[in-house]
Design a protein around this motif. Structure first.
Motif, PDB file in Angstrom:
ATOM      1  N   ARG A  46       0.843  -1.181   0.000  1.00  0.00           N
ATOM      2  CA  ARG A  46       0.000   0.000   0.000  1.00  0.00           C
ATOM      3  C   ARG A  46       0.881   1.234   0.000  1.00  0.00           C
ATOM      4  NH1 ARG A  46      -3.646  -2.750  -1.861  1.00  0.00           N
ATOM      5  NH2 ARG A  46      -5.277  -3.587  -0.592  1.00  0.00           N
ATOM      6  N   PRO A  47       0.669   2.205  -0.802  1.00  0.00           N
ATOM      7  CA  PRO A  47      -0.457   2.377  -1.716  1.00  0.00           C
ATOM      8  C   PRO A  47      -0.342   1.565  -3.006  1.00  0.00           C
ATOM      9  CG  PRO A  47       0.964   4.287  -1.844  1.00  0.00           C
ATOM     10  CD  PRO A  47       1.510   3.395  -0.766  1.00  0.00           C
ATOM     11  N   THR A  48       0.848   1.004  -3.296  1.00  0.00           N
ATOM     12  CA  THR A  48       1.008   0.129  -4.457  1.00  0.00           C
ATOM     13  C   THR A  48       1.935  -1.017  -4.085  1.00  0.00           C
ATOM     14  OG1 THR A  48       2.913   1.358  -5.323  1.00  0.00           O
ATOM     15  CG2 THR A  48       0.758   2.053  -6.123  1.00  0.00           C
ATOM     16  N   ALA A  49       1.993  -2.018  -4.949  1.00  0.00           N
ATOM     17  CA  ALA A  49       2.880  -3.159  -4.720  1.00  0.00           C
ATOM     18  C   ALA A  49       4.316  -2.669  -4.563  1.00  0.00           C
ATOM     19  CB  ALA A  49       2.778  -4.142  -5.883  1.00  0.00           C
ATOM     20  N   GLY A  50       5.010  -3.243  -3.596  1.00  0.00           N
ATOM     21  CA  GLY A  50       6.406  -2.888  -3.365  1.00  0.00           C
ATOM     22  C   GLY A  50       6.611  -1.784  -2.349  1.00  0.00           C
ATOM     23  N   LEU A  51       5.514  -1.157  -1.914  1.00  0.00           N
ATOM     24  CA  LEU A  51       5.585  -0.129  -0.883  1.00  0.00           C
ATOM     25  C   LEU A  51       4.828  -0.607   0.350  1.00  0.00           C
ATOM     26  CD1 LEU A  51       4.867   3.104  -2.979  1.00  0.00           C
ATOM     27  CD2 LEU A  51       7.091   2.179  -2.283  1.00  0.00           C
ATOM     28  N   THR A  52       5.194  -0.070   1.503  1.00  0.00           N
ATOM     29  CA  THR A  52       4.475  -0.361   2.739  1.00  0.00           C
ATOM     30  C   THR A  52       4.126   0.958   3.414  1.00  0.00           C
ATOM     31  OG1 THR A  52       5.606  -2.476   3.040  1.00  0.00           O
ATOM     32  CG2 THR A  52       4.583  -1.511   4.995  1.00  0.00           C
ATOM     33  N   THR A  53       2.904   1.059   3.877  1.00  0.00           N
ATOM     34  CA  THR A  53       2.441   2.240   4.593  1.00  0.00           C
ATOM     35  C   THR A  53       2.406   1.913   6.078  1.00  0.00           C
ATOM     36  OG1 THR A  53       1.138   2.985   2.711  1.00  0.00           O
ATOM     37  CG2 THR A  53       0.533   3.867   4.850  1.00  0.00           C
ATOM     38  N   TYR A  54       2.867   2.889   6.874  1.00  0.00           N
ATOM     39  CA  TYR A  54       2.968   2.728   8.318  1.00  0.00           C
ATOM     40  C   TYR A  54       2.204   3.851   9.021  1.00  0.00           C
ATOM     41  CZ  TYR A  54       7.005  -0.131   7.030  1.00  0.00           C
ATOM     42  OH  TYR A  54       7.832  -1.065   6.474  1.00  0.00           O
ATOM     43  N   SER A  55       1.768   3.584  10.244  1.00  0.00           N
ATOM     44  CA  SER A  55       1.161   4.610  11.085  1.00  0.00           C
ATOM     45  C   SER A  55       1.437   4.300  12.543  1.00  0.00           C
ATOM     46  CB  SER A  55      -0.348   4.673  10.876  1.00  0.00           C
ATOM     47  OG  SER A  55      -0.946   5.610  11.768  1.00  0.00           O
ATOM     48  N   THR A  56       1.689   5.348  13.307  1.00  0.00           N
ATOM     49  CA  THR A  56       1.707   5.168  14.752  1.00  0.00           C
ATOM     50  C   THR A  56       0.273   4.941  15.206  1.00  0.00           C
ATOM     51  OG1 THR A  56       1.483   7.562  15.128  1.00  0.00           O
ATOM     52  CG2 THR A  56       3.740   6.654  15.077  1.00  0.00           C
ATOM     53  N   LEU A  57       0.136   4.279  16.327  1.00  0.00           N
ATOM     54  CA  LEU A  57      -1.168   4.069  16.951  1.00  0.00           C
ATOM     55  C   LEU A  57      -1.017   4.390  18.430  1.00  0.00           C
ATOM     56  CD1 LEU A  57      -2.223   0.618  15.418  1.00  0.00           C
ATOM     57  CD2 LEU A  57      -2.937   2.898  14.661  1.00  0.00           C
ATOM     58  N   GLY A  58      -1.680   5.416  18.886  1.00  0.00           N
ATOM     59  CA  GLY A  58      -1.637   5.767  20.297  1.00  0.00           C
ATOM     60  C   GLY A  58      -0.932   7.074  20.588  1.00  0.00           C
ATOM     61  N   LEU A  59      -0.295   7.670  19.600  1.00  0.00           N
ATOM     62  CA  LEU A  59       0.360   8.954  19.824  1.00  0.00           C
ATOM     63  C   LEU A  59      -0.680  10.026  20.155  1.00  0.00           C
ATOM     64  CD1 LEU A  59       3.082  10.404  19.911  1.00  0.00           C
ATOM     65  CD2 LEU A  59       2.815  10.896  17.472  1.00  0.00           C
ATOM     66  N   TYR A  60      -1.900   9.828  19.707  1.00  0.00           N
ATOM     67  CA  TYR A  60      -2.977  10.798  19.968  1.00  0.00           C
ATOM     68  C   TYR A  60      -3.163  11.066  21.461  1.00  0.00           C
ATOM     69  CZ  TYR A  60      -6.137   7.223  21.692  1.00  0.00           C
ATOM     70  OH  TYR A  60      -6.722   6.243  22.447  1.00  0.00           O
ATOM     71  N   ARG A  61      -2.695  10.169  22.316  1.00  0.00           N
ATOM     72  CA  ARG A  61      -2.853  10.343  23.766  1.00  0.00           C
ATOM     73  C   ARG A  61      -1.967  11.461  24.322  1.00  0.00           C
ATOM     74  NH1 ARG A  61      -1.388   4.799  23.809  1.00  0.00           N
ATOM     75  NH2 ARG A  61      -3.209   3.511  23.376  1.00  0.00           N
ATOM     76  N   VAL A  62      -0.955  11.854  23.547  1.00  0.00           N
ATOM     77  CA  VAL A  62       0.057  12.809  24.014  1.00  0.00           C
ATOM     78  C   VAL A  62      -0.306  14.220  23.549  1.00  0.00           C
ATOM     79  CG1 VAL A  62       2.509  13.411  23.892  1.00  0.00           C
ATOM     80  CG2 VAL A  62       1.804  11.009  23.906  1.00  0.00           C
ATOM     81  N   PRO A  63      -0.299  15.200  24.438  1.00  0.00           N
ATOM     82  CA  PRO A  63      -0.552  16.580  24.013  1.00  0.00           C
ATOM     83  C   PRO A  63       0.443  17.028  22.936  1.00  0.00           C
ATOM     84  CG  PRO A  63      -0.615  16.421  26.398  1.00  0.00           C
ATOM     85  CD  PRO A  63      -0.099  15.101  25.891  1.00  0.00           C
ATOM     86  N   ASN A  64      -0.047  17.799  21.992  1.00  0.00           N
ATOM     87  CA  ASN A  64       0.755  18.317  20.879  1.00  0.00           C
ATOM     88  C   ASN A  64       0.318  19.772  20.691  1.00  0.00           C
ATOM     89  OD1 ASN A  64       2.531  17.973  18.511  1.00  0.00           O
ATOM     90  ND2 ASN A  64       0.649  18.221  17.339  1.00  0.00           N
ATOM     91  N   LEU A  65       1.048  20.674  21.332  1.00  0.00           N
ATOM     92  CA  LEU A  65       0.616  22.068  21.406  1.00  0.00           C
ATOM     93  C   LEU A  65       1.139  22.903  20.244  1.00  0.00           C
ATOM     94  CD1 LEU A  65       1.058  22.645  25.233  1.00  0.00           C
ATOM     95  CD2 LEU A  65      -1.025  22.065  23.977  1.00  0.00           C
ATOM     96  N   LEU A  66       0.205  23.494  19.505  1.00  0.00           N
ATOM     97  CA  LEU A  66       0.514  24.393  18.390  1.00  0.00           C
ATOM     98  C   LEU A  66      -0.191  25.714  18.667  1.00  0.00           C
ATOM     99  CD1 LEU A  66       1.650  24.985  15.554  1.00  0.00           C
ATOM    100  CD2 LEU A  66      -0.445  23.993  14.625  1.00  0.00           C
ATOM    101  N   ASP A  67       0.594  26.756  18.907  1.00  0.00           N
ATOM    102  CA  ASP A  67       0.044  28.082  19.213  1.00  0.00           C
ATOM    103  C   ASP A  67      -0.988  28.019  20.332  1.00  0.00           C
ATOM    104  OD1 ASP A  67       1.653  29.201  17.205  1.00  0.00           O
ATOM    105  OD2 ASP A  67       0.092  28.899  15.687  1.00  0.00           O
ATOM    106  N   GLY A  68      -0.676  27.245  21.372  1.00  0.00           N
ATOM    107  CA  GLY A  68      -1.542  27.142  22.534  1.00  0.00           C
ATOM    108  C   GLY A  68      -2.715  26.194  22.373  1.00  0.00           C
TER     109      GLY A  68
END
Length: 190
Positions: free
Chosen positions: A44-66
């Motif tokens: 994914r998205p095509t043969a020969g490639l692999t797509t990755y994603s973190t799972l659970g990072l959403y639990r951590v605050p990520n502050l942008l302009d407050g």
């Protein structure tokens, strides 16, 4: 840590957007006091490639302009570069442990270089998840939304270009040159 229904919703959103047959494994820091799950979808998205994603990072605050904007990090690489998943894991550790901002146009210098995956790409820049617009903002219920960011490998010259000319100028160049954003061995566009 027990898997919550919100965790499952995040994993489903990523797996549904990427397609294919997902697998999940755990990335931990050296002392194993911080962990992040990594989802992979081969061919994914095509043969020969692999797509990755973190799972659970959403639990951590990520502050942008407050404002706290929760994120997950995604990336695509050649299926032969399985170590790329650890690059995303290391990026997640920077957000979790060192409180680095994850947002469009932010670069993580040297992140790729540390893993010795390539001789041309050095850093990672975060961009909106253009291959999967449905991951731009995912409602997890209540007041919680998560936004995926796509990590694009960049050369040091490209990182300097972003610093001097801005994120919009860089992405315009990438689009104009139809850059294969996942290629770890591509030449720099500047």
């Amino acid at each position: 840590m027990a898997v919550s229904e919100t965790d499952r919703s995040v994993a489903r959103a990523a797996a549904d957007a990427f397609g294919g047959i997902p697998a999940v494994w755990r990335h931990a820091d050296e002392g194993e006091s911080n962990v992040i799950d990594i989802l992979s979808c081969p061919d994914r998205p095509t043969a020969g490639l692999t797509t990755y994603s973190t799972l659970g990072l959403y639990r951590v605050p990520n502050l942008l302009d407050g404002e706290d904007i929760r994120v997950e990090l995604a990336g695509v690489a050649s299926s032969g570069a399985a170590e790329f998943a650890n690059v995303l894991g290391e990026a997640a550790m920077l957000v979790m442990k060192d409180h680095w901002l994850a947002a469009p146009g932010v670069t993580y210098p040297g992140l790729i270089w540390q893993r010795e995956l390539t001789t041309t790409m050095d850093s990672m820049i975060w961009v909106p998840p253009f291959p999967w617009p449905e991951l731009g903002s995912v409602d997890l219920g209540g007041d919680l939304r998560v936004h995926w960011l796509l990590g694009v490998p960049i050369a040091e010259a490209e990182r300097q270009f972003v610093l001097e000319h801005g994120f919009d100028a860089f992405t315009a160049r990438m689009e104009a040159q139809d850059v294969e954003y996942w290629r770890l061995d591509r030449p720099a566009i500047v």
